[in-house]
Design an enzyme around this catalytic site. Structure first.
Site, PDB file in Angstrom:
ATOM      1  N   ILE A   1      17.432   4.040   6.245  1.00  0.00           N
ATOM      2  CA  ILE A   1      16.580   2.953   6.805  1.00  0.00           C
ATOM      3  C   ILE A   1      17.386   2.059   7.721  1.00  0.00           C
ATOM      4  O   ILE A   1      16.807   1.903   8.992  1.00  0.00           O
ATOM      5  CB  ILE A   1      15.916   1.989   5.832  1.00  0.00           C
ATOM      6  CG1 ILE A   1      14.949   2.923   5.065  1.00  0.00           C
ATOM      7  CG2 ILE A   1      15.139   1.126   6.126  1.00  0.00           C
ATOM      8  CD1 ILE A   1      14.162   2.436   3.880  1.00  0.00           C
TER       9      ILE A   1
ATOM     10  N   TYR B   1      18.423   0.274 -10.449  1.00  0.00           N
ATOM     11  CA  TYR B   1      17.846  -0.063  -9.221  1.00  0.00           C
ATOM     12  C   TYR B   1      16.632  -0.856  -9.382  1.00  0.00           C
ATOM     13  O   TYR B   1      16.344  -1.843  -8.367  1.00  0.00           O
ATOM     14  CB  TYR B   1      17.321   1.442  -8.426  1.00  0.00           C
ATOM     15  CG  TYR B   1      16.721   1.217  -7.225  1.00  0.00           C
ATOM     16  CD1 TYR B   1      17.805   1.278  -6.165  1.00  0.00           C
ATOM     17  CD2 TYR B   1      15.456   1.395  -6.828  1.00  0.00           C
ATOM     18  CE1 TYR B   1      17.511   1.242  -4.834  1.00  0.00           C
ATOM     19  CE2 TYR B   1      15.174   1.344  -5.678  1.00  0.00           C
ATOM     20  CZ  TYR B   1      16.072   1.329  -4.588  1.00  0.00           C
ATOM     21  OH  TYR B   1      15.615   1.458  -3.166  1.00  0.00           O
TER      22      TYR B   1
ATOM     23  N   THR C   1      14.992   9.505   3.204  1.00  0.00           N
ATOM     24  CA  THR C   1      16.272   9.180   3.554  1.00  0.00           C
ATOM     25  C   THR C   1      17.310  10.010   2.597  1.00  0.00           C
ATOM     26  O   THR C   1      16.862  10.517   1.619  1.00  0.00           O
ATOM     27  CB  THR C   1      16.843   7.853   3.320  1.00  0.00           C
ATOM     28  OG1 THR C   1      16.916   7.343   1.950  1.00  0.00           O
ATOM     29  CG2 THR C   1      15.627   6.580   3.897  1.00  0.00           C
TER      30      THR C   1
END
Length: 301
Positions: free
Chosen positions: A14, A152, A188
């Site tokens: 990103i 995360y 990604t």
């Protein structure tokens, strides 16, 4: 006067897609910040080919002095900072019991505390020049939980809370804007570079959208608009389901992760790129969107 934009995590994914978007602007000055000097150089060359003036800063946001050192380097070169895009991120897969502390710590440091330190480093520059914009890149996991990615999830939940608190503090400072973009599963390289102690092969949860779609949202956020912007169709199902039927959601996300997010194909334990960079040219895409449920590389094994 040319705009100065700093993008942390600008070497791939990103961040790199965002850098390429900004590079199209006439007279833009970009500062790309990341750990991997090889990937930084490749991303910088791609941006220069689009006409941007580019500074690369090799710095680790997880290091206590990393964000301040990056901000100082940009100001020393360009004289100011107009936009700071906080996109640096690392990922890990593993149960709470199995994930090593060093992985947990680095995920939190990179995805949360590093960005908090970055805000503290850049805000004095914004105050000195009377304005500036901070754009954080959060996640759908800033708003919902998910199994086997707890560090995360914790970091991204914290980042959303920090962004909202900081935005409230800045209400008394006209010209300083704080925004966050919340992507769902994005194509990604982060998944194949993730730490993994599950014994299974990780895949992004479908549907997967392009990094450039997120980059467009980041560029728009830097210009103005809403304080929080969601990207990805998964937002339309998961957030309402979590709110309206939390028990159903828990079973749904557990099943989804166990069947599509972590495949039965065996995988050796790895720290990925969490603890140290891999030193490769980097890329925007991980190749996931071309074959939504099966990574293209898996077909060659």
């Amino acid at each position: 006067m040319p705009e100065v934009v700093v993008i942390t995590g600008g070497s791939r994914g990103i961040g790199r897609a965002t850098a390429l978007r900004f590079a199209r602007r006439k007279g833009i000055r970009l500062a790309l910040v990341a750990r991997d000097e090889t990937a930084l150089a490749a991303a910088a060359d791609a941006c220069r080919a689009r006409g941007a003036e580019v500074l690369t800063v090799s710095a680790d946001l997880a290091a206590p002095d990393g964000p301040e050192r990056a901000a100082d380097a940009v100001v020393a070169r360009f004289g100011r900072i107009d936009v700071w895009v906080a996109s640096a991120s690392v990922f890990s897969y593993g149960s709470v019991l199995d994930t090593p502390d060093e992985i947990v710590d680095r995920v939190i440091q990179t995805n949360l505390t590093g960005h908090m330190r970055a805000a503290r480093a850049v805000l004095p520059h914004f105050h000195a020049r009377g304005g500036g914009t901070l754009v954080f890149v959060g996640s759908l996991f800033s708003q919902i939980p998910g199994p086997y990615v707890a560090p995360y999830v914790a970091a991204k939940h914290g980042l959303l809370g920090f962004t909202r608190a900081l935005r409230q503090e800045m209400l008394g400072h006209r010209g300083i804007h704080v925004r966050i973009v919340l992507p769902a599963s994005i194509d990604t390289p982060i998944y194949e570079r993730a730490a993994n102690v599950t014994g299974r092969t990780p895949f992004p949860l479908p549907p997967v959208v392009s990094a450039d779609r997120v980059a467009r949202a980041v560029v728009r956020a830097a210009r103005g608009g809403r304080a929080e912007v969601a990207v990805g169709a998964a937002q339309l199902v998961t957030r309402p389901l979590r709110f309206l039927a939390p028990r159903v959601f828990d079973r749904f996300i557990w099943t989804l992760q166990r069947t599509l997010g972590l495949r039965h194909r065996p995988a050796a334990d790895t720290t990925g790129a969490v603890l140290a960079p891999m030193h490769d040219p980097g890329a925007v895409s991980g190749g996931w969107s071309r074959v939504p449920l099966r990574h293209p590389r898996s077909r060659r094994r």
